[in-house]
Scaffold this motif. Structure first.
Motif, PDB file in Angstrom:
ATOM      1  N   LEU A 193       0.342  -1.346  -0.215  1.00  0.00           N
ATOM      2  CA  LEU A 193      -0.204  -0.240   0.442  1.00  0.00           C
ATOM      3  C   LEU A 193       0.983   1.537   0.447  1.00  0.00           C
ATOM      4  CD1 LEU A 193      -2.488  -1.044   2.500  1.00  0.00           C
ATOM      5  CD2 LEU A 193      -2.714  -1.488   0.192  1.00  0.00           C
ATOM      6  N   GLU A 194       2.354   1.182   0.104  1.00  0.00           N
ATOM      7  CA  GLU A 194       2.796   2.262   0.331  1.00  0.00           C
ATOM      8  C   GLU A 194       3.305   3.342  -0.194  1.00  0.00           C
ATOM      9  OE1 GLU A 194       5.937   1.288   3.187  1.00  0.00           O
ATOM     10  OE2 GLU A 194       6.641   3.374   3.656  1.00  0.00           O
ATOM     11  N   ARG A 195       3.537   2.514  -1.539  1.00  0.00           N
ATOM     12  CA  ARG A 195       3.642   2.925  -3.017  1.00  0.00           C
ATOM     13  C   ARG A 195       2.493   3.539  -3.308  1.00  0.00           C
ATOM     14  NH1 ARG A 195       8.818  -0.016  -5.447  1.00  0.00           N
ATOM     15  NH2 ARG A 195       8.247   1.335  -7.145  1.00  0.00           N
ATOM     16  N   ILE A 196       1.565   3.206  -3.404  1.00  0.00           N
ATOM     17  CA  ILE A 196       0.272   3.482  -4.466  1.00  0.00           C
ATOM     18  C   ILE A 196      -0.860   3.871  -3.759  1.00  0.00           C
ATOM     19  CG2 ILE A 196       0.466   2.044  -5.874  1.00  0.00           C
ATOM     20  CD1 ILE A 196      -1.716   0.417  -4.817  1.00  0.00           C
ATOM     21  N   CYS A 197      -1.197   3.873  -2.097  1.00  0.00           N
ATOM     22  CA  CYS A 197      -1.718   5.071  -1.464  1.00  0.00           C
ATOM     23  C   CYS A 197      -1.330   6.466  -0.621  1.00  0.00           C
ATOM     24  CB  CYS A 197      -2.673   4.518  -0.346  1.00  0.00           C
ATOM     25  SG  CYS A 197      -2.985   2.514  -1.117  1.00  0.00           S
ATOM     26  N   ASP A 198      -2.386   7.264  -0.842  1.00  0.00           N
ATOM     27  CA  ASP A 198      -2.383   8.624  -0.280  1.00  0.00           C
ATOM     28  C   ASP A 198      -3.001   8.569   0.739  1.00  0.00           C
ATOM     29  OD1 ASP A 198      -4.549   8.721  -1.402  1.00  0.00           O
ATOM     30  OD2 ASP A 198      -3.858  10.245  -3.521  1.00  0.00           O
ATOM     31  N   TYR A 199      -4.598   7.913   1.336  1.00  0.00           N
ATOM     32  CA  TYR A 199      -4.789   7.871   2.667  1.00  0.00           C
ATOM     33  C   TYR A 199      -4.873   6.889   2.890  1.00  0.00           C
ATOM     34  CZ  TYR A 199      -9.092   9.673   4.363  1.00  0.00           C
ATOM     35  OH  TYR A 199      -9.544  10.353   6.049  1.00  0.00           O
ATOM     36  N   LEU A 200      -5.003   6.561   4.335  1.00  0.00           N
ATOM     37  CA  LEU A 200      -4.830   5.247   4.620  1.00  0.00           C
ATOM     38  C   LEU A 200      -5.920   4.924   6.450  1.00  0.00           C
ATOM     39  CD1 LEU A 200      -2.753   2.537   4.906  1.00  0.00           C
ATOM     40  CD2 LEU A 200      -1.793   3.170   6.564  1.00  0.00           C
ATOM     41  N   MET A 201      -6.445   3.741   6.457  1.00  0.00           N
ATOM     42  CA  MET A 201      -7.321   4.122   7.050  1.00  0.00           C
ATOM     43  C   MET A 201      -6.956   1.888   7.803  1.00  0.00           C
ATOM     44  SD  MET A 201     -11.911   3.459   6.707  1.00  0.00           S
ATOM     45  CE  MET A 201     -12.067   2.455   7.682  1.00  0.00           C
ATOM     46  N   ILE A 202      -6.937   2.211   9.338  1.00  0.00           N
ATOM     47  CA  ILE A 202      -6.546   0.820   9.431  1.00  0.00           C
ATOM     48  C   ILE A 202      -7.525   0.433  10.503  1.00  0.00           C
ATOM     49  CG2 ILE A 202      -4.665   0.243  11.541  1.00  0.00           C
ATOM     50  CD1 ILE A 202      -3.059   2.553  10.769  1.00  0.00           C
ATOM     51  N   LEU A 203      -8.116  -1.358   9.887  1.00  0.00           N
ATOM     52  CA  LEU A 203      -8.987  -1.443  10.955  1.00  0.00           C
ATOM     53  C   LEU A 203      -8.409  -2.600  12.044  1.00  0.00           C
ATOM     54  CD1 LEU A 203     -11.997  -0.884  10.348  1.00  0.00           C
ATOM     55  CD2 LEU A 203     -11.699  -2.538   8.891  1.00  0.00           C
ATOM     56  N   VAL A 204      -8.681  -2.949  13.020  1.00  0.00           N
ATOM     57  CA  VAL A 204      -7.692  -3.683  14.046  1.00  0.00           C
ATOM     58  C   VAL A 204      -8.999  -4.020  14.988  1.00  0.00           C
ATOM     59  CG1 VAL A 204      -6.559  -4.650  16.010  1.00  0.00           C
ATOM     60  CG2 VAL A 204      -5.914  -2.247  13.709  1.00  0.00           C
ATOM     61  N   ALA A 205      -9.328  -5.422  14.878  1.00  0.00           N
ATOM     62  CA  ALA A 205     -10.535  -6.351  15.715  1.00  0.00           C
ATOM     63  C   ALA A 205     -11.495  -5.374  15.627  1.00  0.00           C
ATOM     64  CB  ALA A 205     -10.248  -5.976  16.764  1.00  0.00           C
ATOM     65  N   SER A 206     -12.160  -5.012  14.285  1.00  0.00           N
ATOM     66  CA  SER A 206     -13.611  -4.841  14.268  1.00  0.00           C
ATOM     67  C   SER A 206     -13.267  -3.529  14.231  1.00  0.00           C
ATOM     68  CB  SER A 206     -14.724  -5.803  14.734  1.00  0.00           C
ATOM     69  OG  SER A 206     -15.018  -5.054  16.000  1.00  0.00           O
ATOM     70  N   ARG A 207     -12.270  -2.752  14.663  1.00  0.00           N
ATOM     71  CA  ARG A 207     -13.157  -1.519  14.855  1.00  0.00           C
ATOM     72  C   ARG A 207     -11.594  -0.451  14.054  1.00  0.00           C
ATOM     73  NH1 ARG A 207     -15.817   0.159  19.161  1.00  0.00           N
ATOM     74  NH2 ARG A 207     -17.013  -1.607  20.435  1.00  0.00           N
ATOM     75  N   VAL A 208     -12.468   0.978  13.237  1.00  0.00           N
ATOM     76  CA  VAL A 208     -11.487   1.754  12.908  1.00  0.00           C
ATOM     77  C   VAL A 208     -10.941   2.041  13.879  1.00  0.00           C
ATOM     78  CG1 VAL A 208     -11.119   4.216  11.613  1.00  0.00           C
ATOM     79  CG2 VAL A 208     -13.179   2.016  11.550  1.00  0.00           C
ATOM     80  N   ARG A 209      -9.033   2.007  13.512  1.00  0.00           N
ATOM     81  CA  ARG A 209      -8.492   2.825  14.407  1.00  0.00           C
ATOM     82  C   ARG A 209      -7.845   4.255  14.171  1.00  0.00           C
ATOM     83  NH1 ARG A 209      -8.122  -0.499  19.335  1.00  0.00           N
ATOM     84  NH2 ARG A 209      -6.920   1.450  19.938  1.00  0.00           N
ATOM     85  N   LEU A 210      -8.017   4.198  13.079  1.00  0.00           N
ATOM     86  CA  LEU A 210      -6.956   5.259  12.509  1.00  0.00           C
ATOM     87  C   LEU A 210      -7.532   5.910  10.996  1.00  0.00           C
ATOM     88  CD1 LEU A 210      -5.071   7.533  12.783  1.00  0.00           C
ATOM     89  CD2 LEU A 210      -3.281   5.986  11.849  1.00  0.00           C
ATOM     90  N   ALA A 211      -7.552   6.751  10.556  1.00  0.00           N
ATOM     91  CA  ALA A 211      -7.850   7.295   9.461  1.00  0.00           C
ATOM     92  C   ALA A 211      -7.641   8.324   9.122  1.00  0.00           C
ATOM     93  CB  ALA A 211      -9.185   7.219   8.738  1.00  0.00           C
ATOM     94  N   GLY A 212      -6.604   8.334   8.082  1.00  0.00           N
ATOM     95  CA  GLY A 212      -5.944  10.106   7.710  1.00  0.00           C
ATOM     96  C   GLY A 212      -5.541  10.306   5.821  1.00  0.00           C
TER      97      GLY A 212
END
Lengths: 293, 135
Positions: A193-212
């Protein structure tokens, strides 16, 4: 700019288990959005809710301002490449394209042909005899040629070898430039994802932990190294993870201000380490749901 | 036409790597005034990177006055970096190779030499706040 996905309190439960819970996000248009998290974190559930293959147990989700899969118009605006990139093994590549033409009102033959040619696929070849990488390229061609406004891909490269993986991502980025389509793709491999994404959303254990926005996320996270201490107080900073040895404490923190405490050696953090910090934080403090289970 | 390369483990942001490679090509005379940079689509298809990354790099180069976008035609080099200090290269290179000889003579392996150079370079950069090209 409007959101491609707008979710509020979105949740999906299977029996007693919440595969996704309290998901509230606005994912911006015109971006390549990476959805990252460990296996079983709820990535596929979120994506299938977005394409309307699942219905929410709680909350609501809007995709491009409409209800997922509400009508033919909504369906035509969203392209979806499912995990394992399914194709009809008995049909040839060309027959897949003809099917795409039949099923999609906005079908674009020029795009379809260009993608097939660029991927080096033989139109007469049966899909059942294609390699994993070629099958993924065919699935991508079908999804892009329907000229969607949003393209959703679930772990598209996880089963591919490094070369096929790179070729697939090249094709995907080329399509993004050509058509200006917004892209959401999931993976548990950050380096993809590092090369191609400019926005990231982290999902851990069914919850959104971070998006931006990835640049903003990297700018607001720091790694701190200092002498061992048990209770860390850093005004204005949120400690994501703390690791201790007898002598040393290593922190990953989120902060909008520079850390100027001389007790800490402050360093920038890479995307992969940042994501891992969030995953590790969760392993250390299981969510209430996990405890109940 | 030049081709970009990405070094994922370098810790340098991808857009900055592109900026640096254009500056480098200008300095070495691989790119000259009037040359066209690869289109965003070409770079994206070659490197499999986000289009906005390339866009950001080209904007930075434009901001530095090194390139000019011409709508519909592409992005063109508007200035060269090759001429102004090329005379200083030779003596500096001679000193550097003498230094390299001394480092090898002291028993340093290539890895250690590289690490030593970069840590010293980074510290110096931090202390002086760095020096941009064309400044």
């Amino acid at each position: 700019m409007t959101a491609v996905i707008h979710a509020e309190g979105l949740g999906k439960r299977y029996g007693l288990r919440w595969a996704l819970s309290e998901c509230t996000v606005d994912l911006p248009a015109g971006r390549v959005i990476g959805l990252v998290g460990p296996n079983g974190a709820g990535k596929t559930t979120l994506l299938r809710l977005a394409v309307g293959q699942l219905t929410p147990t709680a909350g609501f989700i809007e995709v491009l301002g409409g209800r997922p899969a509400a009508d033919a118009a909504q369906l035509s605006r969203v392209g979806y490449v499912a995990q394992s990139t399914p194709v009809y093994s008995g049909l040839t590549v060309e027959e897949h394209l003809m099917l795409g033409d039949r099923l999609n009102p906005r079908w674009d033959w020029t795009i379809a042909r260009a993608r097939i040619e660029s991927a080096g696929l033989d139109p007469r070849q049966r899909a059942g005899r294609l390699s994993g990488g070629q099958r993924a390229q065919l699935a991508l061609a079908l999804a892009v040629a329907k000229r969607p406004d949003l393209l959703i891909l679930d772990e598209p490269v996880s089963a591919l070898d490094p070369l096929a993986r790179r070729e697939f991502l090249q094709g995907l980025m080329e399509s993004a430039v050509d058509t200006g389509v917004s892209v959401i793709l999931s993976s548990h491999v950050v380096s993809d994802l590092e090369r191609i994404c400019d926005y990231l959303m982290i999902l851990v254990a069914s919850r959104v932990r971070l998006a931006g926005d990835i640049d903003e996320l990297l700018a607001s996270h720091r790694q701190l190294i200092g002498a061992h201490r048990d209770n860390v107080m850093l005004p204005g900073a949120e400690v994501i993870t703390a690791r201790h040895t007898e002598r040393q404490t290593t922190l990953v923190v989120r902060t909008q201000r520079p850390v100027d405490d001389p007790a800490w050696a402050v360093g920038e953090i890479g995307l992969e380490d940042m994501v891992l910090a969030y995953m590790r934080a969760d392993a250390a403090h299981p969510s209430p749901m996990e405890v109940v289970r | 036409m030049i081709e970009f390369v990405l070094y994922p483990g370098s810790g340098v942001a991808p857009y900055l790597q592109i900026v640096q490679q254009v500056r480098q090509a200008l300095r070495l005379g691989l790119l000259r005034e009037g040359d066209r940079l690869p289109t965003i689509k070409t770079v994206v298809a070659h490197l499999a990177i986000n289009p906005n990354t390339v866009l950001k790099a080209y904007r930075e180069l434009e901001h530095e006055g090194l390139v000019v976008p011409r709508p519909g035609a592409g992005t063109f080099v508007s200035r060269t970096l090759a001429d102004d200090n090329v005379a200083a290269h030779d003596p500096l290179r001679a000193e550097l190779s003498a230094w390299l000889d001394r480092a090898r003579g002291a028993g340093l392996a290539d890895d250690s030499i590289e690490a030593l150079f970069w840590t010293t370079f980074r510290v110096a950069q931090r202390e002086t706040g760095g020096r941009k090209d064309g400044a």
